[in-house]
Design an enzyme around this catalytic site. Structure first.
Site, PDB file in Angstrom:
ATOM      1  N   GLY A  21       0.824  -1.208   0.000  1.00 20.26           N
ATOM      2  CA  GLY A  21       0.000   0.000   0.000  1.00 20.26           C
ATOM      3  C   GLY A  21       0.851   1.248   0.000  1.00 20.26           C
ATOM      4  O   GLY A  21       2.080   1.180  -0.027  1.00 20.26           O
ATOM      5  N   GLU A  94       9.222  -2.598   5.009  1.00 21.50           N
ATOM      6  CA  GLU A  94       9.855  -1.672   4.059  1.00 21.50           C
ATOM      7  C   GLU A  94      10.587  -2.419   2.938  1.00 21.50           C
ATOM      8  O   GLU A  94      11.735  -2.109   2.591  1.00 21.50           O
ATOM      9  CB  GLU A  94      10.830  -0.731   4.793  1.00 21.50           C
ATOM     10  CG  GLU A  94      10.190   0.088   5.899  1.00 21.50           C
ATOM     11  CD  GLU A  94       9.254   1.187   5.408  1.00 21.50           C
ATOM     12  OE1 GLU A  94       9.058   1.338   4.176  1.00 21.50           O
ATOM     13  OE2 GLU A  94       8.701   1.892   6.269  1.00 21.50           O
ATOM     14  N   CYS A 153      -9.792  14.789  -0.644  1.00 19.67           N
ATOM     15  CA  CYS A 153     -11.217  14.567  -0.914  1.00 19.67           C
ATOM     16  C   CYS A 153     -11.860  13.479  -0.054  1.00 19.67           C
ATOM     17  O   CYS A 153     -13.075  13.309  -0.095  1.00 19.67           O
ATOM     18  CB  CYS A 153     -11.422  14.249  -2.393  1.00 19.67           C
ATOM     19  SG  CYS A 153     -10.896  12.583  -2.836  1.00 19.67           S
ATOM     20  N   CYS A 185      -6.623  13.004  -7.046  1.00 21.53           N
ATOM     21  CA  CYS A 185      -5.957  14.151  -6.398  1.00 21.53           C
ATOM     22  C   CYS A 185      -4.427  14.050  -6.421  1.00 21.53           C
ATOM     23  O   CYS A 185      -3.744  15.015  -6.087  1.00 21.53           O
ATOM     24  CB  CYS A 185      -6.429  14.281  -4.953  1.00 21.53           C
ATOM     25  SG  CYS A 185      -8.216  14.500  -4.797  1.00 21.53           S
TER      26      CYS A 185
END
Ligand code: ZN
Length: 190
Positions: A21, A94, A153, A185
């Site tokens: 993600g 990571e 948003c 965005c």
């Protein structure tokens, strides 16, 4: 957080789980949650992170919400292989900071019968797939995509917006230079 699939673990085999993600999507929280449960089950758990990621703690993986777990700092994926001989569960945080050698190392660990849980950024600040995550996603048995909330948003967000000007792919220790954005965005700073 979406519920994770293998409640009853596969038997007599290893496997790979990937948690992928953008920043602030809860990847490390999810990794820590799974590793804690493995600890409770009295499994031998080893946790690794790349030496490049020392933003909060030298010897722990730490999420943005300040959960932490002791971890071992390594330079290269091959060190993980050497240090995991006794482990039944191997956690890696990571992953995007490791070389592509991590793919082969995860395969080897899983082939040895270990449960391998890898968390990492799946895209860089431009939205380009961040190696070795695409390769890890392809070879994993279980994949979880964590989404953040777009700060502009409020939609689900899977992009990491860089707020400072730099063409370096990695700006370590600069979490406040980023925010989560949705597809609509997000833009590439030039
Ligand atoms: Zn948005």
């Amino acid at each position: 957080m979406m519920e994770f699939t293998p409640h009853s673990s596969p038997s007599n085999t290893g496997w790979i789980e990937v948690v992928a993600g953008c920043m602030f999507s809860g990847k490390t929280e999810e990794l820590i949650r799974r590793l804690r449960r493995a600890n409770i089950a009295r499994l031998n758990v080893k946790v690794f992170k790349p030496k490049i990621d020392i933003r909060y703690s030298e010897s722990e993986i730490v999420s943005h919400s300040e959960q932490s777990l002791p971890s071992i700092l390594v330079d290269s994926p091959n060190e993980i292989l050497t240090l995991s001989e006794e482990a039944q569960v191997v956690g890696i945080d990571e992953a995007q900071f490791f070389s592509n050698d991590l793919v082969e190392v995860c395969n080897k660990l899983a082939n040895q019968g270990k449960r391998v849980i890898v968390a990492g950024l799946d895209q860089d600040y431009r939205g380009i797939p961040f190696e070795p995550m695409p390769q890890l996603l392809a070879i994993a048995e279980y994949i979880t995509k964590t989404l953040a909330i777009c700060v502009v948003c409020g939609n689900p967000a899977d992009k990491t917006q860089r707020k400072v000007v730099s063409t370096e792919r990695v700006l370590v220790g600069a979490a406040d230079s980023y925010e989560a954005r949705c597809r609509k965005c997000h833009y590439i700073p030039e």
